[in-house]
Scaffold this motif. Structure first.
Motif, mmCIF file in Angstrom:
data_model
loop_
_atom_site.group_PDB
_atom_site.id
_atom_site.type_symbol
_atom_site.label_atom_id
_atom_site.label_comp_id
_atom_site.label_asym_id
_atom_site.label_seq_id
_atom_site.Cartn_x
_atom_site.Cartn_y
_atom_site.Cartn_z
ATOM 1 N N ARG A 21 53.454 33.357 52.845
ATOM 2 C CA ARG A 21 52.279 32.792 53.499
ATOM 3 C C ARG A 21 51.024 33.629 53.274
ATOM 4 O O ARG A 21 49.968 33.346 53.828
ATOM 5 N N ALA A 23 47.662 34.890 52.047
ATOM 6 C CA ALA A 23 46.494 34.161 51.553
ATOM 7 C C ALA A 23 46.132 34.648 50.150
ATOM 8 O O ALA A 23 46.348 35.806 49.797
ATOM 9 N N HIS A 24 45.576 33.740 49.355
ATOM 10 C CA HIS A 24 45.157 34.085 47.995
ATOM 11 C C HIS A 24 44.200 35.273 48.004
ATOM 12 O O HIS A 24 44.267 36.136 47.129
ATOM 13 N N ARG A 35 39.910 35.631 44.086
ATOM 14 C CA ARG A 35 40.770 34.683 44.800
ATOM 15 C C ARG A 35 41.107 33.489 43.919
ATOM 16 O O ARG A 35 42.246 33.039 43.854
ATOM 17 N N ARG A 39 44.741 32.087 42.547
ATOM 18 C CA ARG A 39 45.171 30.705 42.767
ATOM 19 C C ARG A 39 45.624 30.066 41.464
ATOM 20 O O ARG A 39 46.683 29.436 41.400
#
Length: 145
Positions: A21, A23-24, A35, A39
């Protein structure tokens, strides 16, 4: 066309393995990329089959695993000047109550932890404090009220 993994891809997979979980943006800070670049790499890793899914490991709710409770009776070397012992034990997160008593008892601690090993560690820390003369520990078997 499948590409070979570079060190950054491996680090991304390692971070997602630890916490899927994440975050990028958090991953980007760890691998020194933007980021958006993270992704895109994750999408490629999924498309190429290096990441085939994310799994949930079901745990039991906290109510099904109530904490283990123990009472620790602490006897100080000097009841009148042993306030440092009280301050030290009161600062321990597992100590849910610290009562200074009159009569034969000195201090009664209520300790809550998730395992007997953790209670043993807390007891060890308490018994090694300067000013602690002796301790006695009892595990709570059941609570009537």
């Amino acid at each position: 066309m499948k590409r070979t993994l570079d060190k950054i891809d491996e680090k991304i997979i390692e971070e997602l393995t630890r916490n899927s979980r994440l975050a990028h943006n958090d991953i980007a800070l760890k691998v020194n990329l933007s980021r958006n670049a993270v992704r895109l790499r994750i999408e490629r890793l999924e498309r190429d089959g290096h990441i085939r899914g994310y799994t949930i490991v079901k745990g039991l709710p906290a109510s099904e695993h109530p904490p283990i409770r123990a009472l620790v009776f602490v006897y100080r070397q000097d009841r009148m000047r042993g306030s440092e012992v009280v301050r030290s034990v009161a600062a321990m997160p597992e100590v849910v109550s610290c009562d200074v008593m009159s009569g034969d008892l000195d201090i009664v601690l209520t300790i809550e932890a998730q395992s007997p090993d953790r209670i043993n560690k807390v007891w060890s820390d308490i018994s090694s404090l300067p000013g602690v003369l002796n301790t006695m520990t009892s595990f709570v078997l059941s609570m009537a009220k």
